[in-house]
Design an enzyme around this catalytic site. Structure first.
Site, PDB file in Angstrom:
ATOM      1  N   HIS A 249       0.861  -1.066  -0.047  1.00  0.00           N
ATOM      2  CA  HIS A 249       0.086   0.031   0.101  1.00  0.00           C
ATOM      3  C   HIS A 249       1.036   1.285   0.153  1.00  0.00           C
ATOM      4  CE1 HIS A 249       0.685  -0.739   4.456  1.00  0.00           C
ATOM      5  NE2 HIS A 249       0.909   0.736   4.522  1.00  0.00           N
ATOM      6  N   LEU A 250       0.215   2.565  -0.462  1.00  0.00           N
ATOM      7  CA  LEU A 250       0.776   3.654  -0.194  1.00  0.00           C
ATOM      8  C   LEU A 250       0.175   4.475   0.774  1.00  0.00           C
ATOM      9  CD1 LEU A 250       2.532   6.079  -1.514  1.00  0.00           C
ATOM     10  CD2 LEU A 250       0.523   6.357  -2.922  1.00  0.00           C
ATOM     11  N   SER A 251       1.133   4.655   1.918  1.00  0.00           N
ATOM     12  CA  SER A 251       0.713   5.498   3.308  1.00  0.00           C
ATOM     13  C   SER A 251       0.667   6.857   2.873  1.00  0.00           C
ATOM     14  CB  SER A 251       1.711   5.201   4.204  1.00  0.00           C
ATOM     15  OG  SER A 251       1.465   4.036   4.648  1.00  0.00           O
TER      16      SER A 251
ATOM     17  N   TYR B 262       4.523  13.603   7.296  1.00  0.00           N
ATOM     18  CA  TYR B 262       6.165  14.212   7.454  1.00  0.00           C
ATOM     19  C   TYR B 262       5.954  15.396   6.131  1.00  0.00           C
ATOM     20  CZ  TYR B 262       7.017   9.508   8.725  1.00  0.00           C
ATOM     21  OH  TYR B 262       6.890   8.244   9.365  1.00  0.00           O
TER      22      TYR B 262
ATOM     23  N   ASP C 184       8.177  16.654   4.267  1.00  0.00           N
ATOM     24  CA  ASP C 184       8.854  16.575   3.120  1.00  0.00           C
ATOM     25  C   ASP C 184       8.589  14.854   2.605  1.00  0.00           C
ATOM     26  OD1 ASP C 184       9.811  17.020   0.465  1.00  0.00           O
ATOM     27  OD2 ASP C 184      11.971  16.836   1.129  1.00  0.00           O
TER      28      ASP C 184
ATOM     29  N   SER D  16       8.485  11.380   1.473  1.00  0.00           N
ATOM     30  CA  SER D  16       8.790  10.449   0.205  1.00  0.00           C
ATOM     31  C   SER D  16       7.630   9.254  -0.004  1.00  0.00           C
ATOM     32  CB  SER D  16      10.372   9.809   0.556  1.00  0.00           C
ATOM     33  OG  SER D  16      10.544   8.871  -0.726  1.00  0.00           O
ATOM     34  N   PHE D  17       6.932   9.517  -0.843  1.00  0.00           N
ATOM     35  CA  PHE D  17       5.516   8.756  -0.972  1.00  0.00           C
ATOM     36  C   PHE D  17       6.000   7.462  -1.630  1.00  0.00           C
ATOM     37  CE2 PHE D  17       3.561  12.959  -1.302  1.00  0.00           C
ATOM     38  CZ  PHE D  17       2.658  12.667   0.007  1.00  0.00           C
ATOM     39  N   HIS D  18       5.851   6.308  -1.141  1.00  0.00           N
ATOM     40  CA  HIS D  18       6.315   5.002  -1.603  1.00  0.00           C
ATOM     41  C   HIS D  18       5.675   3.722  -1.228  1.00  0.00           C
ATOM     42  CE1 HIS D  18       7.830   5.225   2.563  1.00  0.00           C
ATOM     43  NE2 HIS D  18       7.753   3.843   2.676  1.00  0.00           N
ATOM     44  N   ILE D  19       5.700   2.839  -1.883  1.00  0.00           N
ATOM     45  CA  ILE D  19       5.236   1.281  -1.444  1.00  0.00           C
ATOM     46  C   ILE D  19       6.068   0.447  -1.076  1.00  0.00           C
ATOM     47  CG2 ILE D  19       3.736  -0.300  -2.712  1.00  0.00           C
ATOM     48  CD1 ILE D  19       2.620   1.303  -4.745  1.00  0.00           C
ATOM     49  N   SER D  20       5.850   0.181   0.204  1.00  0.00           N
ATOM     50  CA  SER D  20       6.908  -0.656   0.884  1.00  0.00           C
ATOM     51  C   SER D  20       6.896  -2.204   0.103  1.00  0.00           C
ATOM     52  CB  SER D  20       6.792  -0.756   2.472  1.00  0.00           C
ATOM     53  OG  SER D  20       7.119   0.420   2.828  1.00  0.00           O
TER      54      SER D  20
END
Length: 282
Positions: free
Chosen positions: A137-139, A219, A221, A223-227
């Site tokens: 998922h993207l948090s 946050y 700044d 860093s949008f990501h998918i773990s």
């Protein structure tokens, strides 16, 4: 439990709060206080009391085994790390507290899982025991703690905030290494390269609800990501130096061309405890 707001069935899940529970910094309605209309007690005369007490038999003492049953008023909870891969909670579990976060789900394709398995093998050869994420998922928020009786007003605030937000899509293609704030876990993720503007706008809307309830905002700044995978401990530097470039090359050398994740952001979700609330975007 999954609650979809197109049917608004989640409105029936409100639970009354106890008097000692703290409340968020928001306007609250009047408390419903049930008044007692019982008849006054007939205390009787002093003479009748004395007559009754003369016939009372002395109470037998409670056995020690019975008294020990009620020695602890609250059940103590301990975090059993061995039951969930050695992971440690960021905050202590308490009855009535619900871990909550906002996210977009990602349903992986078969080719995506094949690339991930290749990454696990490469990382293992460098002594880094990565484990696949249980879900992808993207948090869009930090994990925060809600009291149970905050859930419905919290969900209503989110629902109001995203009512007119338009659906969009994201692309993720660059591997990045992350760690949690406590440095107890390290994550390998794919960073978002397309769609960051919409994600920032949406996260700011969600932050307004977080502020309303005195909760941590996202946050500054992000860093949008998918773990993709994780391991216990702080392996940030070793993962970057040992095999990050090699793992990135696996993505670039995919047989169908450079691999990337396309995420259609049409349905925002909120997971709180064992419940999931859905918010369809326009």
């Amino acid at each position: 439990m999954i609650v979809n707001y197109s049917s608004s069935s989640s409105e029936d899940e409100t639970e009354n709060s106890s008097k000692n529970d703290s409340s968020p910094s928001r306007k609250r309605g009047k408390l419903d206080i049930e008044s007692s209309n019982s008849e006054p007690l007939d205390h009787g005369s002093v003479k009748s009391k004395a007559g009754k007490s003369a016939h009372l038999t002395p109470r037998l003492p409670l056995p020690e085994s019975v008294r020990e049953m009620f020695g602890e008023s609250e059940e103590k909870w301990t975090d059993k790390r061995d039951e969930h891969g050695g992971r440690m909670r960021s905050f202590q579990h308490e009855r009535g507290n619900w871990a909550t976060y906002m996210f977009f789900p990602y349903d992986p394709e078969e080719s995506f899982l094949e690339v991930l398995n290749e990454m696990m093998v490469v990382a293992a050869t460098h002594g880094i025991p990565l484990a696949l994420s249980e879900e992808f998922h993207l948090s869009l928020s930090k994990t925060v703690v809600l009291r149970h009786h905050w859930i419905q007003p919290f969900i209503q605030s989110i629902r109001t905030g995203v009512t007119h937000f338009q659906k969009f899509f994201c692309l993720a293609d660059k591997l990045m290494v992350y760690s949690n704030a406590e440095k107890t876990r390290t994550f390998l993720g794919l960073e978002i390269s397309t769609g960051k503007t919409q994600l920032l706008e949406l996260s700011k809307i969600l932050d307004q609800t977080m502020k309303e309830f005195n909760l941590s905002t996202f946050y500054k700044d992000p860093s949008f990501h998918i773990s993709l995978a994780w391991c216990v401990g702080d392996h940030t530097e070793s993962l970057k130096k040992a095999c990050l470039s090699e793992l990135q090359s696996l993505i670039g050398a995919h047989e169908d061309g450079p691999f990337h994740i396309r995420l259609n952001c049409t349905e925002l979700r909120c997971k709180t405890g064992n419940k999931v609330f859905l918010f369809s975007l326009q």
